[in-house]
Write an enzyme that holds these catalytic residues in place. Structure first.
Site, mmCIF file in Angstrom:
data_model
loop_
_atom_site.group_PDB
_atom_site.id
_atom_site.type_symbol
_atom_site.label_atom_id
_atom_site.label_comp_id
_atom_site.label_asym_id
_atom_site.label_seq_id
_atom_site.Cartn_x
_atom_site.Cartn_y
_atom_site.Cartn_z
ATOM 1 N N LYS A 168 0.734 -1.197 -0.176
ATOM 2 C CA LYS A 168 -0.022 0.098 0.084
ATOM 3 C C LYS A 168 1.033 1.301 -0.006
ATOM 4 O O LYS A 168 1.905 1.176 0.791
ATOM 5 C CB LYS A 168 -0.778 0.120 1.235
ATOM 6 C CG LYS A 168 -1.969 -1.099 1.229
ATOM 7 C CD LYS A 168 -3.045 -0.850 2.292
ATOM 8 C CE LYS A 168 -3.897 -1.908 2.802
ATOM 9 N NZ LYS A 168 -5.047 -1.735 1.563
ATOM 10 N N ARG A 226 -22.998 -3.553 -4.643
ATOM 11 C CA ARG A 226 -24.391 -3.386 -5.387
ATOM 12 C C ARG A 226 -24.491 -1.931 -5.857
ATOM 13 O O ARG A 226 -24.979 -2.119 -7.104
ATOM 14 C CB ARG A 226 -25.402 -3.607 -4.030
ATOM 15 C CG ARG A 226 -25.643 -4.872 -3.610
ATOM 16 C CD ARG A 226 -27.107 -4.961 -2.929
ATOM 17 N NE ARG A 226 -27.468 -6.069 -2.620
ATOM 18 C CZ ARG A 226 -27.987 -7.148 -3.057
ATOM 19 N NH1 ARG A 226 -28.442 -6.922 -4.598
ATOM 20 N NH2 ARG A 226 -28.331 -8.467 -2.586
ATOM 21 N N GLY A 258 -8.471 -8.195 4.896
ATOM 22 C CA GLY A 258 -7.586 -7.354 5.693
ATOM 23 C C GLY A 258 -7.379 -7.869 7.136
ATOM 24 O O GLY A 258 -6.825 -8.872 7.292
ATOM 25 N N SER A 259 -8.048 -7.405 8.343
ATOM 26 C CA SER A 259 -7.642 -7.803 9.442
ATOM 27 C C SER A 259 -8.548 -9.098 9.866
ATOM 28 O O SER A 259 -8.174 -9.572 10.729
ATOM 29 C CB SER A 259 -8.455 -6.510 10.438
ATOM 30 O OG SER A 259 -8.205 -5.212 9.747
#
Lengths: 294, 201
Positions: free
Chosen positions: A81, A165, A235-236
């Site tokens: 990142k 969505r 991620g986490s």
């Protein structure tokens, strides 16, 4: 626009990651666990989003030493990142030869008006988006992969669902729009007309569309895949859970077999506790990461 | 003609689209039982480690090895790595259906990926069509050694990039990401001749 060899190669790698799981890791040990569980790539960062949220402070690109160790440890692609707008961090990551750069809202933004000119880089970029307009602005800047932003570090899937969505709905609306309506949509979405016209004709984004931000369980992965994600970022959700090895493998399985209820049940068995999570609806507006980026 | 495309992970949709365009009926394969319903199988690009783990944990490994004994398999990039006899960088299990030694990520990392035009070997041109072929290499492997029963159909410089052994084809590049349909046409031709031979290779 999408036909240069360089852009085709960038998108080409994203194509190879489809149907897979990209896992956040902060060191070589976690990267090894991710690879053994079947991750298609790892994302190197200094702290997982849940910790960035908890500890605060400025979140920057990960340490070079940590990233080198990760790259030496695993054979799968390594992403990393950079802060939004921080093209110098991106230059460092390209020189380090990371395989994909995530210009990410999870880190503290470096520029409040400009994203990185991603066409200027040989390394491919992935960027977050909450809707079609944001996705197309990032693609116009050179992103070769889009991921929904969701709400990173929350463990709450609701925002990833909302964003996926929204993108799918807007794609469908464009396919039935007339020429003058398409121009109106381009204006409303603040996206280049040429790109909007292409999307209206093809009914899809010109780059792969993955999901991120709040995926914490195998069922979450199945949900976003069913809504149109072509791969998932976790991620986490893995390393903040009780049993990362099992959970990582289970999310991989659920992503491959996202539409098979029996396989999904197998994936959900005996996983230990998920990450605790935060109800996004109870977060203050200023605590949201998804509103970073423009 | 029903052709399976292993769909555990990777660019299987691009292969399926190519097969459809050539008039075959692609089947996304995620279960061992589906291998009974197809006459040939494509192992797509993707991550070979991910595919290996899922093949083993989902009970497809043995079925795939049996399949490759009688039916044609086309492997591209990660698929070629799965088909090889020996894999390096790092070493990992493989099906051993094609007698090649293959080195993973042999060009380097993504910034070392490239698109190059190659002139086909005469045999490939004779069986398909003449003219240069666009080859997309993405974190690609290099075939470092070929066994006596392996024919090289395409080279990039000295490196073999498309090889043939019996009913199988292994390519280190992504033909499915270009407009050139020759590799898939050749594979479908091999499936037809394998059918004519009664599937006994």
């Amino acid at each position: 626009m999408f036909l240069t060899d360089e852009f085709r190669l960038k998108v080409g790698l994203a194509e190879q990651l489809k149907g897979g799981v990209i896992m956040d890791v902060t060191d070589a040990r976690q990267a090894q666990i991710a690879q053994q569980a079947g991750a298609v790539a790892v994302m190197a960062l200094e702290r997982v989003p849940a910790d960035i949220r908890k500890e605060g402070g400025v979140a920057r690109m990960a340490s070079i030493q940590k990233m080198r160790q990760i790259m030496e440890t695993v054979s799968i692609p390594v992403m990393a990142k950079a802060r939004i707008g921080h093209f110098a961090e991106a230059m460092v990551l390209q020189a380090l030869k990371v395989d994909y750069i995530d210009e990410s809202e999870v880190l503290t933004p470096a520029d409040e008006a400009h994203h990185i000119d991603k066409h200027a880089f040989k390394a491919p970029f992935v960027c977050g988006a909450r809707n079609l307009g944001e996705a197309l602005r990032r693609i116009a800047e050179g992103a070769a992969m889009i991921r929904t932003k969701g709400e990173a570090g929350s463990g709450d899937i609701v925002e990833a669902v909302r964003h996926m969505r929204a993108i799918q709905r807007q794609l469908r609306q464009l396919t039935v729009a007339s020429r003058d309506e398409i121009a109106g949509h381009a204006k409303d979405m603040q996206a280049p007309l040429e790109l909007v016209q292409w999307v209206a004709k093809e009914g899809r984004l010109p780059v792969p569309n993955f999901s991120a931000g709040g995926i914490a369980t195998p069922a979450d992965a199945s949900l976003v895949m069913s809504l149109g994600a072509e791969a998932v970022f976790v991620g986490s959700g893995i390393f903040k859970s009780e049993d990362p090895e099992r959970r990582a493998a289970a999310i991989v399985k659920a992503t491959t077999f996202f539409s098979d209820p029996e396989k999904l049940l197998e994936a959900c068995e005996d996983l230990g506790k998920p990450m605790p999570g935060l109800d996004v609806a109870k977060l203050d507006e200023s605590e949201l990461l998804q509103t970073r980026g423009w | 003609m029903r052709i399976g495309v292993l769909a555990l992970q990777g660019d299987f949709a691009a292969h399926a689209a190519r097969l459809s365009r050539l008039g075959a009926e692609p089947v996304e394969v995620r279960y061992a039982r589906q291998l009974k319903e197809v006459e040939g199988l494509v192992l797509p690009g993707g991550e070979s480690t991910t595919n290996l783990i899922l093949l083993e944990s989902e009970g497809l490994w043995d079925a795939l090895q049996r399949f490759a004994r009688t039916r044609p398999v086309l492997g591209t990039c990660a698929g070629a790595i799965l088909l090889a006899r020996k894999v390096s960088n790092p070493s990992q299990p493989s099906l051993g259906a094609v007698d090649i030694t293959i080195e993973r990520n042999a060009y380097g990392r993504q910034v070392d990926s490239s698109i190059r035009w190659v002139d086909p070997e005469p045999e490939f041109a004779a069986r398909t069509a003449t003219g240069p072929l666009e080859a997309v290499f993405i974190r690609a492997p290099i075939i470092r050694a070929t066994g006596p029963d392996v024919d090289v159909l395409l080279r990039d410089g000295a490196d073999p990039i498309l090889v043939e052994q019996g009913p199988h084809l292994a390519a280190t590049f992504h033909a499915e990401l270009t407009g050139d349909t020759r590799l898939h046409e050749l594979f479908l031709e091999k499936v037809r001749s394998n059918r004519a031979a009664g599937g006994d290779c």
